[in-house]
Motif scaffolding. Structure first.
Motif, PDB file in Angstrom:
ATOM      1  N   ALA A 182      19.914 -16.948  95.277  1.00  0.00           N
ATOM      2  CA  ALA A 182      21.091 -17.790  95.497  1.00  0.00           C
ATOM      3  C   ALA A 182      21.116 -18.966  94.520  1.00  0.00           C
ATOM      4  CB  ALA A 182      21.105 -18.290  96.941  1.00  0.00           C
ATOM      5  N   VAL A 183      19.963 -19.605  94.344  1.00  0.00           N
ATOM      6  CA  VAL A 183      19.891 -20.741  93.417  1.00  0.00           C
ATOM      7  C   VAL A 183      20.168 -20.290  91.989  1.00  0.00           C
ATOM      8  CG1 VAL A 183      18.364 -22.491  92.443  1.00  0.00           C
ATOM      9  CG2 VAL A 183      18.345 -22.050  94.895  1.00  0.00           C
ATOM     10  N   ASN A 184      19.598 -19.149  91.599  1.00  0.00           N
ATOM     11  CA  ASN A 184      19.811 -18.645  90.246  1.00  0.00           C
ATOM     12  C   ASN A 184      21.267 -18.258  90.017  1.00  0.00           C
ATOM     13  OD1 ASN A 184      18.550 -17.662  87.663  1.00  0.00           O
ATOM     14  ND2 ASN A 184      19.478 -15.753  88.372  1.00  0.00           N
ATOM     15  N   THR A 185      21.901 -17.671  91.029  1.00  0.00           N
ATOM     16  CA  THR A 185      23.318 -17.318  90.923  1.00  0.00           C
ATOM     17  C   THR A 185      24.175 -18.559  90.711  1.00  0.00           C
ATOM     18  OG1 THR A 185      22.999 -15.382  92.345  1.00  0.00           O
ATOM     19  CG2 THR A 185      25.246 -16.210  92.089  1.00  0.00           C
ATOM     20  N   ARG A 186      23.834 -19.616  91.436  1.00  0.00           N
ATOM     21  CA  ARG A 186      24.593 -20.860  91.287  1.00  0.00           C
ATOM     22  C   ARG A 186      24.413 -21.433  89.876  1.00  0.00           C
ATOM     23  NH1 ARG A 186      27.312 -24.151  94.288  1.00  0.00           N
ATOM     24  NH2 ARG A 186      27.511 -26.340  93.689  1.00  0.00           N
ATOM     25  N   ALA A 187      23.188 -21.384  89.362  1.00  0.00           N
ATOM     26  CA  ALA A 187      22.939 -21.885  88.016  1.00  0.00           C
ATOM     27  C   ALA A 187      23.712 -21.069  86.978  1.00  0.00           C
ATOM     28  CB  ALA A 187      21.444 -21.865  87.716  1.00  0.00           C
ATOM     29  N   ILE A 188      23.782 -19.761  87.151  1.00  0.00           N
ATOM     30  CA  ILE A 188      24.538 -18.902  86.240  1.00  0.00           C
ATOM     31  C   ILE A 188      26.030 -19.230  86.310  1.00  0.00           C
ATOM     32  CG2 ILE A 188      25.240 -16.523  85.785  1.00  0.00           C
ATOM     33  CD1 ILE A 188      22.460 -15.645  86.640  1.00  0.00           C
ATOM     34  N   ALA A 193      30.776 -21.586  83.817  1.00  0.00           N
ATOM     35  CA  ALA A 193      31.886 -22.529  83.914  1.00  0.00           C
ATOM     36  C   ALA A 193      31.861 -23.516  82.751  1.00  0.00           C
ATOM     37  CB  ALA A 193      31.833 -23.273  85.246  1.00  0.00           C
ATOM     38  N   LEU A 194      30.683 -23.971  82.389  1.00  0.00           N
ATOM     39  CA  LEU A 194      30.561 -24.885  81.255  1.00  0.00           C
ATOM     40  C   LEU A 194      30.978 -24.204  79.955  1.00  0.00           C
ATOM     41  CD1 LEU A 194      27.177 -26.646  82.100  1.00  0.00           C
ATOM     42  CD2 LEU A 194      29.455 -27.644  82.230  1.00  0.00           C
ATOM     43  N   LEU A 195      30.653 -22.928  79.799  1.00  0.00           N
ATOM     44  CA  LEU A 195      31.052 -22.194  78.605  1.00  0.00           C
ATOM     45  C   LEU A 195      32.567 -22.032  78.544  1.00  0.00           C
ATOM     46  CD1 LEU A 195      28.290 -19.432  78.459  1.00  0.00           C
ATOM     47  CD2 LEU A 195      28.526 -21.421  76.970  1.00  0.00           C
ATOM     48  N   VAL A 196      33.185 -21.720  79.681  1.00  0.00           N
ATOM     49  CA  VAL A 196      34.646 -21.603  79.717  1.00  0.00           C
ATOM     50  C   VAL A 196      35.295 -22.936  79.368  1.00  0.00           C
ATOM     51  CG1 VAL A 196      36.634 -21.180  81.210  1.00  0.00           C
ATOM     52  CG2 VAL A 196      34.631 -19.703  81.359  1.00  0.00           C
ATOM     53  N   GLY A 319      32.147 -23.507  94.962  1.00  0.00           N
ATOM     54  CA  GLY A 319      32.136 -23.539  93.514  1.00  0.00           C
ATOM     55  C   GLY A 319      31.160 -24.572  92.988  1.00  0.00           C
ATOM     56  N   VAL A 320      31.307 -24.869  91.702  1.00  0.00           N
ATOM     57  CA  VAL A 320      30.382 -25.788  91.053  1.00  0.00           C
ATOM     58  C   VAL A 320      31.038 -27.115  90.700  1.00  0.00           C
ATOM     59  CG1 VAL A 320      28.960 -23.937  90.121  1.00  0.00           C
ATOM     60  CG2 VAL A 320      30.916 -24.775  88.798  1.00  0.00           C
ATOM     61  N   GLY A 321      32.247 -27.353  91.161  1.00  0.00           N
ATOM     62  CA  GLY A 321      32.902 -28.627  90.911  1.00  0.00           C
ATOM     63  C   GLY A 321      33.605 -28.721  89.582  1.00  0.00           C
ATOM     64  N   LEU A 322      33.838 -27.575  88.926  1.00  0.00           N
ATOM     65  CA  LEU A 322      34.504 -27.583  87.630  1.00  0.00           C
ATOM     66  C   LEU A 322      35.846 -26.860  87.653  1.00  0.00           C
ATOM     67  CD1 LEU A 322      31.509 -26.907  85.217  1.00  0.00           C
ATOM     68  CD2 LEU A 322      32.780 -29.026  85.466  1.00  0.00           C
ATOM     69  N   GLY A 323      36.294 -26.450  88.827  1.00  0.00           N
ATOM     70  CA  GLY A 323      37.515 -25.650  88.917  1.00  0.00           C
ATOM     71  C   GLY A 323      38.719 -26.333  88.319  1.00  0.00           C
TER      72      GLY A 323
END
Length: 362
Positions: A182-188, A193-196, A319-323
């Motif tokens: 789960a942690v690794n999925t979130r990091a991915i 998201a940063l790449l997009v 999400g990761v807060g970048l939406g």
């Protein structure tokens, strides 16, 4: 760039002014001389009432003409030097501001006073550029700090889980593996998201004809299962809305908006409205949702990276807060505008306005 030393612009302008004054002076004296020669004979017979001949006129006129030219040269050089300095003073201030910006000082402003002219227009444009650069620099600093924090969190969790597993070699590793997954999925997800976001900021994409209404249908179908799981209803409507841009990025934009509207909604019996419409020169994508009442102050910060509404909560689908940050970057990369408005009864209305495809303009 290394350049050989040369004359200053002020000196060049001074010499130009002085040369122009000398040219006008010589031309004027030449006209006077030619005019006088028409009425003075070459040589006259001796007479007490006769006018001077040309040789006498030249002896009297030439020294005075030379003195006048020397005077005009001095006036041209001194006056040209003063005039050139006065004209170039605004340019000197602009140059100093540019040097300060090169050294990292973006807070300096020229603030050139006086009525509008070319120099003041240039100074105002430079001040506007400095203001945008300063705001962008501050935004990038905040983004870097937030990104570092967000990326450090899953790494710290991973390290903690691994230390616990190392200290408990006889424990059940299945729970550990699930947590690490789960942690690794979130990091991915965060990295993608940063790449997009970076791709949108750099505008490194191919533009093509895109219909926002089809993207809205595709995003809705993709997230329909999540909406049903949340007990929400999604309503789509609108007309064909053709624009020019990246199909992948605009689909990411639409998916982010619909996903955000589903996640930040009422616990049950909420609604999401997805609408597309056209204007004479633009097309609109509007996504609304029910939810908690939001203040205009809070709404104005939602497009900032790593902002998650009323609090920085993390749920299974938060999400990761970048939406919305990605939505804003994609919108700007497509020369559009993003508008966030709180709904009176609670929830949020997000409107993306993009340039219409050329054949749809009127």
């Amino acid at each position: 760039m290394d350049r050989e030393p040369g004359w200053s612009v002020r000196l060049k302008l001074t010499l130009s002014y002085a040369g122009l004054v000398m040219l006008v002076g010589v031309s004027l004296l030449a006209v006077v001389w030619v005019f006088l020669l028409r009425y003075v004979p070459v040589r006259l017979s001796p007479s007490p009432f006769s006018l001077p001949d040309r040789s006498a006129l030249m002896a009297a006129f030439l020294p005075k003409a030379i003195m006048m030219l020397m005077f005009l040269l001095v006036v041209g050089l001194v006056g040209g030097w003063i005039l050139a300095g006065s004209m170039l003073a605004p340019l000197t201030r602009i140059t100093n501001a540019a040097r300060q910006a090169t050294n990292g000082s973006l807070s300096h402003r020229i603030m050139l006073e006086g009525r509008e002219d070319e120099f003041r227009e240039l100074a105002d444009a430079f001040d506007t550029m400095l203001a945008r650069l300063e705001a962008h620099d501050a935004e990038q600093r905040r983004f870097a700090a937030n990104a570092s924090h967000e990326l450090r969190t899953p790494l710290a969790i991973t390290q903690t889980l691994l230390e616990v597993a190392r200290n408990d070699l006889n424990g059940d590793n299945r729970v550990l593996v699930d947590r690490l997954h789960a942690v690794n999925t979130r990091a991915i997800d965060l990295t993608e998201a940063l790449l997009v976001l970076s791709r949108a900021d750099q505008r490194s994409f191919t533009r093509e004809h895109v219909d926002l209404s089809l993207l809205a249908e595709e995003a809705t179908e993709t997230l329909l299962a999540l909406a049903e799981k949340q007990g929400l209803t999604i309503e789509t409507s609108g007309t064909i809305t053709p624009t020019i841009g990246s199909h992948a990025l605009l689909l990411q934009l639409t998916t982010n908006l619909v996903h955000n509207a589903i996640v930040h909604n009422l616990p049950d019996h909420g609604t999401v409205w997805v609408t597309t419409s056209t204007r004479p020169r633009t097309v609109l994508l509007t996504v609304e949702n029910t939810g908690e009442k939001l203040t205009p102050q809070l709404v104005s910060t939602l497009a900032e990276p790593f902002q998650r509404g009323t609090q920085r909560i993390r749920t299974d689908h938060a999400g990761v807060g970048l939406g919305l940050a990605i939505v804003r970057s994609i919108t700007q990369a497509h020369d559009g505008t993003l508008t966030l408005t709180p709904r009176p009864n609670g929830g949020l209305r997000v409107t993306v306005e993009l340039p219409a495809a050329p054949h749809t303009t009127v």
